[in-house]
Design a protein around this motif. Structure first.
Motif, PDB file in Angstrom:
ATOM      1  N   HIS A  27       4.706   0.124  -0.087  1.00 48.12           N
ATOM      2  CA  HIS A  27       5.418  -0.671   0.918  1.00 48.12           C
ATOM      3  C   HIS A  27       4.516  -1.743   1.493  1.00 48.12           C
ATOM      4  CE1 HIS A  27       3.637   2.848   2.959  1.00 48.12           C
ATOM      5  NE2 HIS A  27       3.575   2.113   4.060  1.00 48.12           N
TER       6      HIS A  27
ATOM      7  N   ASP B 235       0.816   5.152   1.797  1.00 50.51           N
ATOM      8  CA  ASP B 235       0.122   5.759   2.935  1.00 50.51           C
ATOM      9  C   ASP B 235      -0.724   6.935   2.451  1.00 50.51           C
ATOM     10  OD1 ASP B 235       1.232   3.909   4.609  1.00 50.51           O
ATOM     11  OD2 ASP B 235       2.594   5.296   5.624  1.00 50.51           O
TER      12      ASP B 235
ATOM     13  N   HIS C 214       0.849  -1.200   0.000  1.00 50.96           N
ATOM     14  CA  HIS C 214       0.000   0.000   0.000  1.00 50.96           C
ATOM     15  C   HIS C 214       0.878   1.242   0.000  1.00 50.96           C
ATOM     16  CE1 HIS C 214       1.087  -0.488   4.262  1.00 50.96           C
ATOM     17  NE2 HIS C 214       0.896   0.822   4.385  1.00 50.96           N
TER      18      HIS C 214
HETATM   19 FE   LIG Z   1       2.054   2.144   5.564  1.00 57.53          FE
END
Ligand SMILES: [Fe+2]
Ligand SMILES: O=C(O)CCC(=O)C(=O)O
Length: 323
Positions: free
Chosen positions: A260, A206, A204
């Motif tokens: 990540h 952030d 994903h």
């Molecule tokens: Fe994250």
């Protein structure tokens, strides 16, 4: 590697030898490490900007947060997660709340996810803090978190200043847009005998502006670049900085919101303490007008943060937002 053994290159990024972790495909050494105590602060600023442009992730050492403050934060978090389920549920997350304690994933070999438990609570500004979601056990949970908050806020502001100036803007430009709220997350990944078959958090980016992460001593965070996953090496007391979606949008894509994911260890519990620095719900975020022009047409629309989250969670396209 410990930073003191490393050499600082003239880009300000500490270099070290190639390290391979877990499996042979995952080199870790290229992920930038920046020593913030370097007296040449212009060099430090350039290193932070370069790492954000090329990777969207870097580690900072000698960042000014006392090791004692970090250890205390990690101790109280660990003590909370070692309580019984019943005791942890004293701060259970209601369905309609973003804050509280909840299980994120159950072990599911088909979905390839391991067990992940999480605790969320706002830490800044005081008007956004609801102590209902802060554990009362251990007793010094609140004090430890308040102490860390002061330091992590200062560190994030310094990084946002460098990134703003890197865009040719005044030092507070990014902070004004994205630092409406700071949220603490505590991630708890219990050991899993099937760790080779599962992941902790799925890949994903952030949704925040900026994320500052303290991991425990168990490696597990990986970032994606140039078709490869790279593991972050464990550097005691370092803070991992991740560029989130909102800084990518503000900078019109110059700073990268890095993809990540996390892995789970076979025998040891991994924990991490990300702090999300993010806009308030109604803050409209899009490329800074000052950096947009014929040679840099806007790549993103302006959209309120809450609408951005709504769309991202539902995997909706942003294409129909043309004004
Ligand atoms: Fe994250
Ligand atoms: O556990 C980690 O190191 C990172 C966690 C993470 O990516 C997140 O909470 O968004």
């Amino acid at each position: 590697m410990s930073p003191s053994e490393s050499t600082i290159t003239n880009s300000g990024i500490i270099s070290d030898n190639m390290v391979l972790e877990r499996d042979q495909d995952i080199p870790s050494s290229h992920i930038p490490v920046v020593d913030l105590s370097n007296p040449d602060q212009e060099l430090v600023a350039r290193a932070v900007v370069k790492a954000s442009e090329e990777w969207g992730v870097f580690q900072v050492v000698n960042h000014g947060i006392p090791t004692k403050v970090i250890q205390r934060l990690q101790n109280v978090g660990r003590q909370f997660f070692e309580l019984s389920e019943e005791e942890k549920n004293a701060v259970a997350k209601p369905d309609d709340s973003r804050e509280g304690y909840a299980r994120r994933y159950e072990l599911d070999l088909e979905r390839k996810t391991g067990t992940v438990d999480q605790l969320f609570h706002n830490i800044w500004p005081p008007s956004s803090v609801n102590y209902k979601y802060w554990p009362k056990n251990p007793l010094d949970y609140r004090e430890a978190n308040e102490e860390y908050t002061k330091h992590v806020k200062m560190l994030s502001e310094k990084i946002m200043e460098w990134l703003s100036e890197g865009l040719g803007l005044w030092g507070e430009a990014i902070k004004e847009v994205i630092s409406g709220e700071y949220m603490m997350i505590v991630n708890y990944y219990p050991p899993c005998p099937h760790s080779d078959l599962i992941e902790g958090l799925d890949p994903h980016t952030d949704v925040s502006g900026l994320t500052l992460i303290l991991p425990n001593e168990i490696p597990g965070l990986q970032v994606f670049k140039d078709d490869h996953w790279f593991g972050l090496e464990n550097i005691p007391s370092a803070v991992i900085v991740i560029i989130g979606d909102q800084i990518e949008r503000l900078s019109n894509g110059r700073y990268k919101s890095v993809l990540h994911k996390t892995t789970v260890d076979k025998e040891r519990t991994r924990m991490s303490w990300p702090v999300l620095v993010r806009p308030t719900n109604d803050m409209v975020v899009g490329p800074f007008p000052e950096i947009i022009g014929h040679d840099n047409p806007p790549k993103f629309k302006h959209i309120a943060y809450k609408d951005y989250i709504y769309r991202k969670l539902r995997h909706l396209s942003f294409a129909d937002l043309d004004s």
